[in-house]
Design an enzyme around this catalytic site. Structure first.
Site, PDB file in Angstrom:
ATOM      1  N   ASN A   1      49.769  42.307  45.043  1.00  0.00           N
ATOM      2  CA  ASN A   1      50.815  42.742  44.115  1.00  0.00           C
ATOM      3  C   ASN A   1      50.769  44.267  43.993  1.00  0.00           C
ATOM      4  OD1 ASN A   1      52.549  43.153  42.007  1.00  0.00           O
ATOM      5  ND2 ASN A   1      51.342  42.052  40.457  1.00  0.00           N
TER       6      ASN A   1
ATOM      7  N   LYS B   1      52.834  46.135  42.619  1.00  0.00           N
ATOM      8  CA  LYS B   1      53.463  46.583  41.355  1.00  0.00           C
ATOM      9  C   LYS B   1      54.438  47.732  41.640  1.00  0.00           C
ATOM     10  CE  LYS B   1      49.665  44.702  38.774  1.00  0.00           C
ATOM     11  NZ  LYS B   1      48.811  44.717  37.594  1.00  0.00           N
TER      12      LYS B   1
ATOM     13  N   HIS C   1      54.741  37.233  35.316  1.00  0.00           N
ATOM     14  CA  HIS C   1      53.593  38.155  35.222  1.00  0.00           C
ATOM     15  C   HIS C   1      53.518  38.710  33.790  1.00  0.00           C
ATOM     16  CE1 HIS C   1      50.931  41.534  35.837  1.00  0.00           C
ATOM     17  NE2 HIS C   1      50.557  40.964  36.973  1.00  0.00           N
TER      18      HIS C   1
ATOM     19  N   GLU D   1      45.668  34.698  35.206  1.00  0.00           N
ATOM     20  CA  GLU D   1      45.359  36.115  35.023  1.00  0.00           C
ATOM     21  C   GLU D   1      45.139  36.403  33.537  1.00  0.00           C
ATOM     22  OE1 GLU D   1      46.989  38.677  38.469  1.00  0.00           O
ATOM     23  OE2 GLU D   1      48.559  38.467  36.997  1.00  0.00           O
TER      24      GLU D   1
HETATM   25  P1  PGA Z   1      44.586  44.027  38.947  1.00  0.00           P
HETATM   26  O1  PGA Z   1      46.016  43.361  38.725  1.00  0.00           O
HETATM   27  O2  PGA Z   1      43.982  43.385  40.164  1.00  0.00           O
HETATM   28  O3  PGA Z   1      44.871  45.490  39.124  1.00  0.00           O
HETATM   29  O4  PGA Z   1      43.786  43.757  37.713  1.00  0.00           O
HETATM   30  C1  PGA Z   1      46.237  42.011  38.982  1.00  0.00           C
HETATM   31  C2  PGA Z   1      47.651  41.641  38.620  1.00  0.00           C
HETATM   32  O5  PGA Z   1      48.172  42.125  37.613  1.00  0.00           O
HETATM   33  O6  PGA Z   1      48.300  40.848  39.330  1.00  0.00           O
END
Ligand code: PGA
Length: 233
Positions: free
Chosen positions: A6, A8, A85, A157
């Protein structure tokens, strides 16, 4: 295992091209799913990854400025899509009812949804994480067929773990995974939240994990490679 990346809201067009060149060098037996920023979906060009989206519209098409529909994603060869999410639930006030509509639109286009669920620190401290997860899950999977439930991928998560460097204990993860399996016995369940090339040795101890959803680590191809190697050995 399934490893969903991801990205983002990161990487410019040029940065994404360089990033793909780095990812291309990674060879792994795990299934990689790259979820870039929506703007890069049409520039996807990798043979070692499947393509995923970070979002989809709850509407099938029409007058919804700024939205992208499931059939548009399909036309860009998208095979997977993250929904629900916590960043979207928080920043865009996305509800589980909307997530449910998104999931249904995705299935109509044969795109597999990756449904994110997880509790906040406050909810964990209050001991109500299972109630939170039950509500997020039951609302999101409402009216899905058994076949769709089987295809659906869940990403657990915990919000307090995302981007914080803190991961839950193996017991906490197991406890939640067993709980999710009571609701969705056949869905694959990923873990997401600060998973990295160091703590993977600890996370590996949880045999219930079917894969990982990686945020920060997805942007560091070398460390990602290290993560994948450790996962393999
Ligand atoms: P992170 O994010 O691995 O940076 O903690 C995971 C996510 O939000 O999918």
């Amino acid at each position: 295992m399934i490893i969903a990346l991801n990205n983002k809201c990161n990487l410019t067009k040029d940065e994404f091209l360089t990033y793909q060149q780095d990812l291309e060098k990674i060879s792994t037996t795990h299934k990689l799913i790259l979820c870039p920023s929506l703007v890069h979906l049409s520039n996807f060009n990798l043979n070692n990854c499947s393509l995923g989206s970070q979002n989809v519209s709850k509407n099938a098409s029409g007058a919804h400025t700024g939205e992208i529909s499931a059939n548009q994603l399909k036309s860009c060869s998208v095979e997977y899509c993250i929904v629900g999410h916590s960043e979207r639930r928080e920043e865009c006030k996305e509800t589980s009812e909307e997530t449910n509509l998104k999931i249904k639109n995705l299935f109509k286009e044969q795109i597999i949804p990756i449904l994110c669920v997880g509790e906040s620190l406050k909810e964990r401290e209050a001991g109500i994480e299972k109630e939170v997860l039950r509500e997020e899950l039951t609302l999101a999977i409402k009216d899905l067929s058994e076949e769709e439930k089987e295809k659906l991928i869940i990403a657990y998560e915990p919000i307090w773990s995302i981007g914080t460097g803190i991961i839950p204990t193996i017991e906490q993860i197991k406890d939640v995974f067993i709980f999710i399996k009571e609701i969705l016995p056949t869905s694959k369940i990923l873990y997401g939240g600060s998973a990295n090339e160091t703590n993977i040795m600890e996370l590996k101890k949880c045999e219930l994990i079917d894969g990982y959803l990686l945020g920060g680590l997805s942007l560091k191809p070398q460390k990602l490679e290290e993560f994948l190697e450790k996962l393999e050995n």
